[in-house]
Scaffold this active site. Structure first.
Site, PDB file in Angstrom:
ATOM      1  N   LYS A  47      -4.230   5.346  -3.499  1.00 24.12           N
ATOM      2  CA  LYS A  47      -2.844   4.877  -3.604  1.00 24.12           C
ATOM      3  C   LYS A  47      -2.304   4.438  -2.250  1.00 24.12           C
ATOM      4  O   LYS A  47      -1.727   3.355  -2.111  1.00 24.12           O
ATOM      5  CB  LYS A  47      -1.928   5.966  -4.168  1.00 24.12           C
ATOM      6  N   LYS A  85       7.939   8.123  -0.131  1.00 29.53           N
ATOM      7  CA  LYS A  85       7.102   9.090  -0.878  1.00 29.53           C
ATOM      8  C   LYS A  85       7.930  10.365  -0.962  1.00 29.53           C
ATOM      9  O   LYS A  85       8.004  11.127   0.016  1.00 29.53           O
ATOM     10  CB  LYS A  85       5.779   9.325  -0.151  1.00 29.53           C
ATOM     11  N   SER A  87       2.273  16.991  -0.299  1.00 31.21           N
ATOM     12  CA  SER A  87       1.695  18.295   0.020  1.00 31.21           C
ATOM     13  C   SER A  87       0.402  18.065   0.798  1.00 31.21           C
ATOM     14  O   SER A  87      -0.079  16.940   0.913  1.00 31.21           O
ATOM     15  CB  SER A  87       1.442  19.103  -1.256  1.00 31.21           C
ATOM     16  N   GLU A 106       5.898   5.831  -3.750  1.00 30.96           N
ATOM     17  CA  GLU A 106       4.558   6.322  -4.048  1.00 30.96           C
ATOM     18  C   GLU A 106       4.613   7.729  -4.623  1.00 30.96           C
ATOM     19  O   GLU A 106       5.264   8.625  -4.061  1.00 30.96           O
ATOM     20  CB  GLU A 106       3.686   6.312  -2.792  1.00 30.96           C
ATOM     21  N   SER A 150      -9.685   0.679  -6.674  1.00 30.39           N
ATOM     22  CA  SER A 150     -10.134   0.863  -5.302  1.00 30.39           C
ATOM     23  C   SER A 150     -11.529   1.486  -5.302  1.00 30.39           C
ATOM     24  O   SER A 150     -11.755   2.518  -5.940  1.00 30.39           O
ATOM     25  CB  SER A 150      -9.142   1.766  -4.554  1.00 30.39           C
ATOM     26  N   GLU A 151     -12.442   0.864  -4.607  1.00 25.01           N
ATOM     27  CA  GLU A 151     -13.842   1.280  -4.635  1.00 25.01           C
ATOM     28  C   GLU A 151     -14.028   2.714  -4.154  1.00 25.01           C
ATOM     29  O   GLU A 151     -13.583   3.087  -3.069  1.00 25.01           O
ATOM     30  CB  GLU A 151     -14.684   0.336  -3.778  1.00 25.01           C
TER      31      GLU A 151
END
Length: 222
Positions: free
Chosen positions: A15, A37, A41, A115, A175-176
């Protein structure tokens, strides 16, 4: 001014990597962008630059903006509600929603990215998940997934619950993942089952150019 919620199918699937690349692409066009965001944590005060909000701040070119980007930061690498409890705090969905709405109400950018923390159905509080926050904010969703074995099931499940709650999906970004099946092949398999949301494949490269994603996000709205 536009806003977008960056959600994930799970934890540690890219992300922030995708958000940072999008930030750089938007800034490269001379447009203003910010990131928020609401809770993080696993935050190490001794190494803030390595945290998700620290990376977002670096992408924005504002290394001192970390407190603004992520006002609620907890040390334990646990679900936010559990990490907060270890520090004597209790997270409430209403507070997280208010934090996000306060940021959304500032007309100081062309694009704002919010996010999430963990996956779509990951707990944020004792009785609310990321999805509950997403529904409360009612923003378009940028769904980020990995390319690991099993990701197609996770993406389709996430899309099902997101759409069931009436949210719009702007795009899916794969995303790889490390030691994963072929990225293109996995993307093609997903496309066989999901034909409506645009799909963008992201190779594992620090300098990935998010121009295609920026084109999609910044396109005139119909």
């Amino acid at each position: 001014m536009r806003s977008l919620f960056v959600a994930g199918t799970g934890t540690d699937i890219g992300k922030t990597h995708v958000a940072c690349a999008l930030i750089r692409a938007v800034r490269g066009r001379g447009l203003s962008i910010d990131a928020f965001k609401p809770v993080v944590s696993g935050f190490d005060p001794a190494d803030p630059e390595a945290s998700d909000p620290g990376r977002l701040a670096q992408a924005l070119g504002e290394p001192d903006a970390l407190p603004r980007i992520s006002p609620r930061r907890y040390r334990a690498p646990l679900a936010p509600n559990l990490a907060a409890r270890l520090e004597g705090d209790t997270l409430q969905l209403a507070d997280l929603v208010d934090d996000c709405r306060d940021r959304l109400g500032c007309p100081d950018r062309d694009l704002l990215l919010i996010e999430g923390a963990g996956g779509v159905m990951s707990p944020l509080t004792d009785d609310a998940t990321n999805l509950d926050l997403m529904v409360a904010l009612n923003l378009p969703i940028l769904l980020v997934a990995g390319s690991y074995l099993g990701t197609v099931s996770h993406v389709l499940t996430a899309l099902e619950v997101i759409r069931a709650r009436g949210l719009a999906v702007s795009a899916v970004v794969m995303s790889e993942s490390l030691a994963a099946p072929d990225l293109v092949q996995t993307g093609q398999m997903l496309r066989s089952f999901e034909a409506s949301a645009p799909l963008i494949l992201v190779p594992r490269a620090q300098a990935w150019n998010a121009s295609e994603l920026a084109d999609l996000i910044l396109a005139p709205q119909s």
